[in-house]
Design a protein around this motif. Structure first.
Motif, PDB file in Angstrom:
ATOM      1  N   VAL A  86       0.788  -1.131   0.030  1.00  0.00           N
ATOM      2  CA  VAL A  86      -0.027  -0.090  -0.173  1.00  0.00           C
ATOM      3  C   VAL A  86       0.691   1.271  -0.256  1.00  0.00           C
ATOM      4  N   ALA A  87       1.923   1.125   0.809  1.00  0.00           N
ATOM      5  CA  ALA A  87       2.798   2.408   0.843  1.00  0.00           C
ATOM      6  C   ALA A  87       3.453   2.679  -0.557  1.00  0.00           C
ATOM      7  N   ALA A  88       3.641   1.653  -1.344  1.00  0.00           N
ATOM      8  CA  ALA A  88       4.544   1.522  -2.655  1.00  0.00           C
ATOM      9  C   ALA A  88       3.388   1.983  -3.479  1.00  0.00           C
ATOM     10  N   SER A  89       2.109   1.891  -3.438  1.00  0.00           N
ATOM     11  CA  SER A  89       1.164   2.580  -4.478  1.00  0.00           C
ATOM     12  C   SER A  89       1.079   3.979  -4.275  1.00  0.00           C
ATOM     13  N   ILE A 119      -3.346   3.067  -8.102  1.00  0.00           N
ATOM     14  CA  ILE A 119      -4.593   3.059  -7.662  1.00  0.00           C
ATOM     15  C   ILE A 119      -5.284   1.679  -7.528  1.00  0.00           C
ATOM     16  N   ALA A 120      -4.989   0.912  -8.813  1.00  0.00           N
ATOM     17  CA  ALA A 120      -5.023  -0.554  -8.723  1.00  0.00           C
ATOM     18  C   ALA A 120      -4.620  -1.272  -7.613  1.00  0.00           C
ATOM     19  N   ILE A 121      -3.396  -1.110  -7.297  1.00  0.00           N
ATOM     20  CA  ILE A 121      -2.967  -1.813  -6.034  1.00  0.00           C
ATOM     21  C   ILE A 121      -3.754  -1.417  -4.808  1.00  0.00           C
ATOM     22  N   ALA A 122      -3.946  -0.080  -4.421  1.00  0.00           N
ATOM     23  CA  ALA A 122      -4.735  -0.019  -3.313  1.00  0.00           C
ATOM     24  C   ALA A 122      -6.025  -0.393  -3.493  1.00  0.00           C
TER      25      ALA A 122
END
Length: 407
Positions: A86-89, A119-122
């Protein structure tokens, strides 16, 4: 980490409040990079010479990325930890927004692509994180979903005024949302951290879940609901401007729809969590869609606030219900991440066609009647998908059958 066996951590009330705040601020970042483009489309097209279809592609590209990159999110979380992913996103999101500051039009599209991947990752991991960290996720999912709408409302209503206040062009107005992404990262790191152990990938592929009708119905409902939202967000200000509503008011009306959407998004997940089957909520959402779209079709310049407000309740509540169904139909956080990855991949790939198709249909017909008729027609398959997805059942993690609690 994404795991089936991790239990929610025991936290003090203050720690829970801080964590929910961090979740909310991350959610606030998941729509402005997309929605902020719509109020600026007129100025953007005048400056760049883009056609309606290409301008629609600019709005659709992040949504296309939501689908294309969604399956990578569970793998990334297993490799580096859920919190770290999430941090990487958030870092990627900040980079994508910053790219839009640069003059070449190609970098405008590149920034949209990077932001969409972030945004897809989060999008995939946050519901799984909520399911893992909270024994009763309904209220937190409501806060998360409502924050998505608040972020969209802020982008729709404030992007043009921010640019005017700064005396800046549309690029600076778009890039102003970089501040929110940096603030989310600064809050997420100390509260959620970047800790997490690595886990081995599950034996079953995420795509094997689609062997089950329930997974296909959840996916179809998410996709059809998202077609409505992103088509509406991309073209509502232009539609209203063509009907005689001033451009600034069009952006404010789009913001109003997201504000009412936040109310639906806040209430529906909590209600869904108390129901074995969520079919009454599906019916209510579809009825609100029909009223909002029907009003815009028949009287776009009369009663406009009512139509966009009702549509806002439909899209906010409908999307919150889609995310909540992913959580409720999953027996564990890992399955929620897998189902979220698959459903958002296919769902957003379908949704990404909405702004482009509506833009092309508008250019072909020189009006908004047929684009709105198309959106109304798509409510029929949404009823079917939502009715099936809202039944009292859970998925089989192996992806071979649906473990239903219904007889």
């Amino acid at each position: 980490m994404v795991t089936d066996v991790a239990a929610p951590r025991v936290r003090s009330r203050g720690a829970v409040l801080l964590l929910v705040t961090a979740i909310v601020v991350v959610a606030l970042n998941q729509r402005p990079a997309v929605v902020a483009v719509a109020p600026l489309l007129g100025e953007l097209r005048a400056d760049t010479g883009l056609s309606s279809a290409l301008a629609g592609l600019l709005t659709a590209l992040p949504v296309l990325c939501f689908g294309a990159f969604a399956p990578l999110a569970p793998r990334l979380a297993r490799r580096i930890g859920l919190e770290t992913a999430v941090a990487a996103s958030l870092v990627l999101l900040a980079a994508g927004i910053a790219l839009r500051l640069l003059p070449p039009v190609a970098l405008l599209y590149a920034g949209s692509l990077v932001a969409g991947a972030a945004i897809a990752i989060a999008n995939v991991l946050m519901p799984a994180y909520v399911k893992r960290e909270f024994t009763r996720p309904g209220a937190v999912m409501g806060a998360y979903s409502a924050s998505l709408n608040v972020g969209a409302a802020a982008a729709a209503g404030l992007t043009v005024p921010i640019g005017a206040a700064l005396g800046a062009e549309w690029r600076v107005a778009l890039a102003s949302w970089l501040v929110l992404a940096v603030a989310a990262l600064a809050l997420w790191l100390p509260v959620a951290g970047v800790r997490g152990t690595r886990t081995t990938p599950p034996e079953a592929s995420s795509w094997s879940l689609l062997r089950q009708p329930l997974a296909r119905q959840v996916t179809a409902y998410l996709g059809l609901q998202s077609v409505q939202f992103y088509s509406f967000a991309a073209w509502l200000p232009t539609l209203l401007a063509d009907a005689g509503v001033p451009v600034r008011e069009g952006g404010l009306l789009l913001a109003a729809s997201n504000v009412t959407g936040a109310l639906g998004a806040l209430l529906i997940p909590a209600a869904a969590g108390r129901m074995a089957a969520q079919r009454p909520l599906v019916v209510g959402v579809l009825a609100a869609y029909a009223v909002g779209l029907g009003g815009l079709l028949l009287a776009p310049a009369s009663g406009t606030l009512l139509w966009v407000a009702v549509f806002g309740v439909a899209q906010g509540g409908g999307f919150a219900l889609a995310l909540t169904l992913i959580v409720l139909r999953s027996p564990s956080p890992l399955v929620a991440a897998r189902l979220g990855g698959v459903a958002q991949c296919l769902g957003y790939l379908v949704a990404s066609t909405g702004p482009v198709v509506l833009g092309a249909l508008h250019d072909a017909t020189s009006g908004w009647t047929w684009p709105l008729v198309l959106l109304i027609a798509l409510l029929a398959p949404m009823v079917w998908a939502g009715w099936g997805a809202a039944r009292d059942a859970v998925l089989d993690p192996a992806g071979t059958r649906t473990a239903s609690r219904e007889d």
